[in-house]
Design a protein around this motif. Sequence first.
Motif, PDB file in Angstrom:
ATOM      1  N   ASP A 116       0.830  -1.106   0.206  1.00 52.27           N
ATOM      2  CA  ASP A 116      -0.163   0.024   0.007  1.00 52.27           C
ATOM      3  C   ASP A 116       0.825   1.198   0.134  1.00 52.27           C
ATOM      4  OD1 ASP A 116      -2.456  -1.285  -0.018  1.00 52.27           O
ATOM      5  OD2 ASP A 116      -2.755  -1.250   2.060  1.00 52.27           O
ATOM      6  N   ARG A 120       1.553   4.219  -3.106  1.00 51.81           N
ATOM      7  CA  ARG A 120       1.332   5.632  -2.965  1.00 51.81           C
ATOM      8  C   ARG A 120       2.431   6.628  -3.313  1.00 51.81           C
ATOM      9  NH1 ARG A 120      -1.397   3.890   1.979  1.00 51.81           N
ATOM     10  NH2 ARG A 120       0.427   4.844   3.223  1.00 51.81           N
ATOM     11  N   SER A 123       1.233   8.868  -6.289  1.00 49.44           N
ATOM     12  CA  SER A 123       0.053   9.388  -6.119  1.00 49.44           C
ATOM     13  C   SER A 123      -0.210  10.583  -6.576  1.00 49.44           C
ATOM     14  CB  SER A 123      -0.718   9.264  -4.436  1.00 49.44           C
ATOM     15  OG  SER A 123       0.172  10.079  -3.758  1.00 49.44           O
ATOM     16  N   PRO A 180       5.115   8.791   0.537  1.00 48.15           N
ATOM     17  CA  PRO A 180       3.822   8.046   0.304  1.00 48.15           C
ATOM     18  C   PRO A 180       3.220   8.024   1.874  1.00 48.15           C
ATOM     19  CG  PRO A 180       5.681   6.507   0.472  1.00 48.15           C
ATOM     20  CD  PRO A 180       6.302   7.792   0.288  1.00 48.15           C
TER      21      PRO A 180
END
Length: 465
Positions: A116, A120, A123, A180
Amino acid sequence: MTQKLALIVDDEPDIRELLEITLGRMGLETVAAPDVTTAKAKLAEHAFDLCLTDMNLPDGNGLELVELIGEHYPNVPVAMITAFGSMETAISALKYGAFDFLQKPIDIAQLRGLVDTALRLDSGLPAAPGATRLIGESPVMETLRLQIAKLARSQAPIYISGESGSGKEVAARLIHEQGPRVEGPFIPVNCGAIPSELMESEFFGHMKGSFTGAVADKQGLFEAAAGGTLFLDEVADLPLSMQVKLLRAIQEKAVRPVGAQTETDINVRILSATHKDLSHEVDDGNFRQDLYYRLNVINLDMPPLRERNGDVAELADLILNRLAKDYDAPKPRLSQAALQALSNYDFPGNVRELENLLERAFTLCEDNQITPTDLNLSAATTNDVGARNTTTEPEPDDTPVKSTATALPAGLGPNESLEDFLENVERTLITQALENNRWNKTAAAKDLGITFRALRYRLKKLEME
């Protein structure tokens, strides 16, 4: 939305299958490779968003892939899979540029958290209004900003070194905000400010009834920083007993609250800093060598202000803007002579000292202009001789308040500190001057023999506004 693609490199079919199933359930497509050669071929064929690689492979090791990807595919985060207990291997991978690491047997929850976080990285979240900034256009600051941008992409522990007041926490916040974990919390903690007997509870939390006074469950700093960054400032001040427990928490990526029977997994990035020379602390036996190497995977050195004096004018302007806003007063001009004096000054206390000097000058200056006299640098130089790596409290205005006929306290009351006593005297004199002048602050400041700005500062400091 385009499905993310992950490269899995491991010579054990069971591990490859476990990783493929887990990432597949997270909505990722996967491509598997049993060795370095196959992995290189897959990298040339596909545009990957993530790579998970074992360290020991039949035709080489994972570090080759970390280097290759870092050189040719710098936007692809690589996580290293290492044997249980192989912290030296994990640290080597991080130094080579790995995003993070996993230990075998693989913990599925930790794997999910790692993936996860890695996804990110790009992003594209915009910087928040008022986001942390490093001020200055000097070459050393340009280099520093580039370093921080690169380090923000990694999950490696970073040790930020530098003198007191050089901006170590600012750098830590930037690493967090550009990485992130930006949507997670940034938790700074001054390790030297926590009483030793409370440290374990503060860092790891405690369960109700685990000790006298534990009337409820309490969350520790590690759990409070979940999904974000924990910044350990003045980490050299940790007692040796706590260093052992901190090392275990970082290595195992888990904490056990005081009184708990089981550990809780943690997903936290660790940044640390101190103004002391940590390697000397290790040599002197004050800091564990194994913890030092675990925290100091990557070192970021903050330059002192004297090495970037070309940035003083821009910093001073920013500080004066903030002071004017804080005290709701006109921003004073910095005379050319005052600016020259600041540019020639050595600043033992770095940016923090510049802030203190300008706050003092802000309250003392006349005609809305700061002069060299207001800065009082000769006194600052005298006070700071041999004081490198120390900090001083701001002293915005030492001008004595003129005496009035007001009855003052006769002496220290029970359990009253000298500081409290002096504040009460000052509060009494200011109140009387305001009352005598029907709360006209300009007239009251004149009666007290201080500037209007100095009175505004004192009212704010004493919470009398």
